[in-house]
Write a protein that holds these residues in place. Structure first.
Motif, mmCIF file in Angstrom:
data_model
loop_
_atom_site.group_PDB
_atom_site.id
_atom_site.type_symbol
_atom_site.label_atom_id
_atom_site.label_comp_id
_atom_site.label_asym_id
_atom_site.label_seq_id
_atom_site.Cartn_x
_atom_site.Cartn_y
_atom_site.Cartn_z
ATOM 1 N N GLN A 90 60.079 73.921 23.200
ATOM 2 C CA GLN A 90 59.878 73.350 24.534
ATOM 3 C C GLN A 90 58.508 72.699 24.594
ATOM 4 O OE1 GLN A 90 60.521 76.839 27.036
ATOM 5 N NE2 GLN A 90 62.376 75.887 27.844
ATOM 6 N N ILE A 91 58.513 71.377 24.741
ATOM 7 C CA ILE A 91 57.257 70.634 24.850
ATOM 8 C C ILE A 91 56.974 70.250 26.296
ATOM 9 C CG2 ILE A 91 57.330 69.782 22.492
ATOM 10 C CD1 ILE A 91 58.410 67.122 23.588
ATOM 11 N N GLY A 92 58.000 70.330 27.132
ATOM 12 C CA GLY A 92 57.845 69.954 28.525
ATOM 13 C C GLY A 92 58.827 70.689 29.413
ATOM 14 N N ALA A 93 58.623 70.529 30.702
ATOM 15 C CA ALA A 93 59.499 71.140 31.702
ATOM 16 C C ALA A 93 60.066 70.037 32.582
ATOM 17 C CB ALA A 93 58.707 72.133 32.551
ATOM 18 N N ALA A 94 61.383 69.983 32.658
ATOM 19 C CA ALA A 94 62.045 68.970 33.480
ATOM 20 C C ALA A 94 62.140 69.438 34.924
ATOM 21 C CB ALA A 94 63.429 68.668 32.923
ATOM 22 N N ASP A 95 62.099 68.482 35.820
ATOM 23 C CA ASP A 95 62.308 68.717 37.247
ATOM 24 C C ASP A 95 63.291 67.678 37.754
ATOM 25 O OD1 ASP A 95 60.438 70.854 38.030
ATOM 26 O OD2 ASP A 95 58.904 69.429 37.379
ATOM 27 N N CYS B 132 66.209 73.753 28.315
ATOM 28 C CA CYS B 132 65.594 72.420 28.271
ATOM 29 C C CYS B 132 64.406 72.446 27.315
ATOM 30 C CB CYS B 132 65.122 72.029 29.668
ATOM 31 S SG CYS B 132 64.225 70.463 29.726
ATOM 32 N N ILE B 133 64.317 71.425 26.456
ATOM 33 C CA ILE B 133 63.175 71.337 25.539
ATOM 34 C C ILE B 133 62.158 70.287 25.976
ATOM 35 C CG2 ILE B 133 64.394 72.285 23.547
ATOM 36 C CD1 ILE B 133 64.725 69.356 22.538
ATOM 37 N N GLY B 134 62.487 69.498 26.989
ATOM 38 C CA GLY B 134 61.553 68.490 27.486
ATOM 39 C C GLY B 134 61.517 67.225 26.653
ATOM 40 N N CYS B 135 62.639 66.865 26.015
ATOM 41 C CA CYS B 135 62.685 65.706 25.108
ATOM 42 C C CYS B 135 62.668 64.367 25.822
ATOM 43 C CB CYS B 135 63.900 65.793 24.189
ATOM 44 S SG CYS B 135 65.483 65.537 25.026
ATOM 45 N N GLY B 136 63.035 64.351 27.108
ATOM 46 C CA GLY B 136 63.007 63.119 27.879
ATOM 47 C C GLY B 136 64.259 62.268 27.806
ATOM 48 N N ALA B 137 65.313 62.712 27.125
ATOM 49 C CA ALA B 137 66.544 61.920 27.058
ATOM 50 C C ALA B 137 67.120 61.703 28.452
ATOM 51 C CB ALA B 137 67.570 62.592 26.157
ATOM 52 N N CYS B 138 67.013 62.708 29.308
ATOM 53 C CA CYS B 138 67.522 62.596 30.679
ATOM 54 C C CYS B 138 66.723 61.567 31.473
ATOM 55 C CB CYS B 138 67.485 63.953 31.376
ATOM 56 S SG CYS B 138 65.849 64.727 31.412
ATOM 57 N N VAL B 139 65.417 61.534 31.260
ATOM 58 C CA VAL B 139 64.546 60.597 31.970
ATOM 59 C C VAL B 139 64.865 59.171 31.545
ATOM 60 C CG1 VAL B 139 62.157 59.907 32.428
ATOM 61 C CG2 VAL B 139 62.726 62.331 32.154
ATOM 62 N N VAL C 70 67.528 55.389 38.153
ATOM 63 C CA VAL C 70 66.724 55.250 39.368
ATOM 64 C C VAL C 70 65.393 54.573 39.039
ATOM 65 C CG1 VAL C 70 65.619 56.491 41.273
ATOM 66 C CG2 VAL C 70 67.833 57.262 40.403
ATOM 67 N N ARG C 71 65.018 53.593 39.857
ATOM 68 C CA ARG C 71 63.765 52.864 39.692
ATOM 69 C C ARG C 71 63.070 52.756 41.046
ATOM 70 N NH1 ARG C 71 65.332 53.530 35.174
ATOM 71 N NH2 ARG C 71 65.653 52.037 33.536
ATOM 72 N N PRO C 72 61.799 52.697 41.158
ATOM 73 C CA PRO C 72 60.814 52.758 40.088
ATOM 74 C C PRO C 72 60.474 54.184 39.655
ATOM 75 C CG PRO C 72 59.669 52.374 42.151
ATOM 76 C CD PRO C 72 61.156 52.417 42.459
ATOM 77 N N VAL C 73 60.731 55.170 40.534
ATOM 78 C CA VAL C 73 60.422 56.561 40.200
ATOM 79 C C VAL C 73 61.738 57.286 39.911
ATOM 80 C CG1 VAL C 73 59.344 58.704 40.976
ATOM 81 C CG2 VAL C 73 58.366 56.504 41.677
ATOM 82 N N LYS C 74 61.862 57.841 38.724
ATOM 83 C CA LYS C 74 63.093 58.484 38.266
ATOM 84 C C LYS C 74 63.430 59.729 39.099
ATOM 85 C CE LYS C 74 63.413 55.964 34.413
ATOM 86 N NZ LYS C 74 64.558 55.525 33.667
ATOM 87 N N ALA C 75 64.703 60.087 39.087
ATOM 88 C CA ALA C 75 65.155 61.280 39.802
ATOM 89 C C ALA C 75 64.957 62.537 38.971
ATOM 90 C CB ALA C 75 66.629 61.142 40.181
ATOM 91 N N ILE C 76 64.654 62.357 37.706
ATOM 92 C CA ILE C 76 64.370 63.501 36.840
ATOM 93 C C ILE C 76 63.114 63.158 36.062
ATOM 94 C CG2 ILE C 76 65.853 62.763 34.913
ATOM 95 C CD1 ILE C 76 66.780 65.820 34.839
ATOM 96 N N ARG C 77 62.233 64.122 35.923
ATOM 97 C CA ARG C 77 60.953 63.873 35.247
ATOM 98 C C ARG C 77 60.601 65.083 34.390
ATOM 99 N NH1 ARG C 77 58.634 64.368 40.985
ATOM 100 N NH2 ARG C 77 58.406 66.613 41.127
ATOM 101 N N VAL C 78 59.721 64.846 33.427
ATOM 102 C CA VAL C 78 59.275 65.919 32.538
ATOM 103 C C VAL C 78 57.753 65.940 32.549
ATOM 104 C CG1 VAL C 78 59.254 66.790 30.168
ATOM 105 C CG2 VAL C 78 61.311 65.686 31.048
#
Length: 192
Positions: A93-98, A144-151, A156-164
């Motif tokens: 896990q390198i990050g935490a998704a929200d 979740c490993i925080g890989c960013g594939a979901c991001v 959604v633009r300009p601010v994504k609905a999912i972030r890490v």
């Protein structure tokens, strides 16, 4: 969230063990940035603070960390990014998704999407029924490993609905539980 030591605005590479160790050892040679096949590794500006200027960070604005890739650890000459086996990397896990529900197009536009769950390699993002014939993302932070594939997949633009956000100290994710396949009932036989 999983991990210890809190979150960081910057996401350090898998194998770095976290921000503090990474910043202490990285010499900013940029070999990992050059070798990254998805170009998710980019030089930091102030995401790590002034001490991390130009050190590599993962930038999910247009790419993600490939689930199978361990290239940055193979090429790092100074040990800032340790070599990980693909199996170890896939639970680091390198990050935490929200997930920000009120930004998701399923909620804002009534449009079905599920791009984040379809692209998640660990299946940490799944969906649940929402409204009439829609699917709303649900996040399981333990896997979740925080890989960013979901991001990267989120439309959604300009601010994504999912972030890490980065974990200051990397952790280990739980492995997802495989769903057992139900054996088909042979034709003509009763299941009881």
């Amino acid at each position: 969230p999983a991990g210890t030591g809190g979150n960081s605005p910057a996401i350090s590479p898998p194998g770095s063990d976290g921000t503090d160790r990474f910043l202490a050892l990285c010499t900013s040679c940029h070999l990992c940035i050059s070798a990254c096949p998805t170009h998710v590794l980019q030089p930091a500006l102030l995401e790590y603070g002034l001490a991390g200027l130009l050190k590599p960070r993962l930038d999910y604005t247009s790419a993600f960390c490939n689930f199978e890739c361990v290239r940055c650890g193979e090429i790092c000459p100074d040990g800032a990014i340790a070599r990980l086996s693909p199996a170890d990397k896939q639970v680091t896990q390198i990050g935490a998704a929200d997930f920000v529900r009120d930004r998701c197009i399923v909620v804002t536009n009534g449009t079905d999407c599920a791009a984040c769950s379809e692209h998640c390699p660990t299946k940490a993002v799944s969906t649940e029924p929402y409204g009439t014939n829609l699917r709303l993302p649900v996040l399981n932070r333990e896997i979740c490993i925080g890989c960013g594939a979901c991001v990267a997949a989120c439309p959604v633009r300009p601010v994504k609905a999912i972030r890490v956000t980065g974990l200051r100290t990397h952790a280990r994710a739980k492995k997802p539980v495989e769903k057992q396949a139900v054996a088909p009932v042979p034709a003509g036989d009763f299941p009881f």
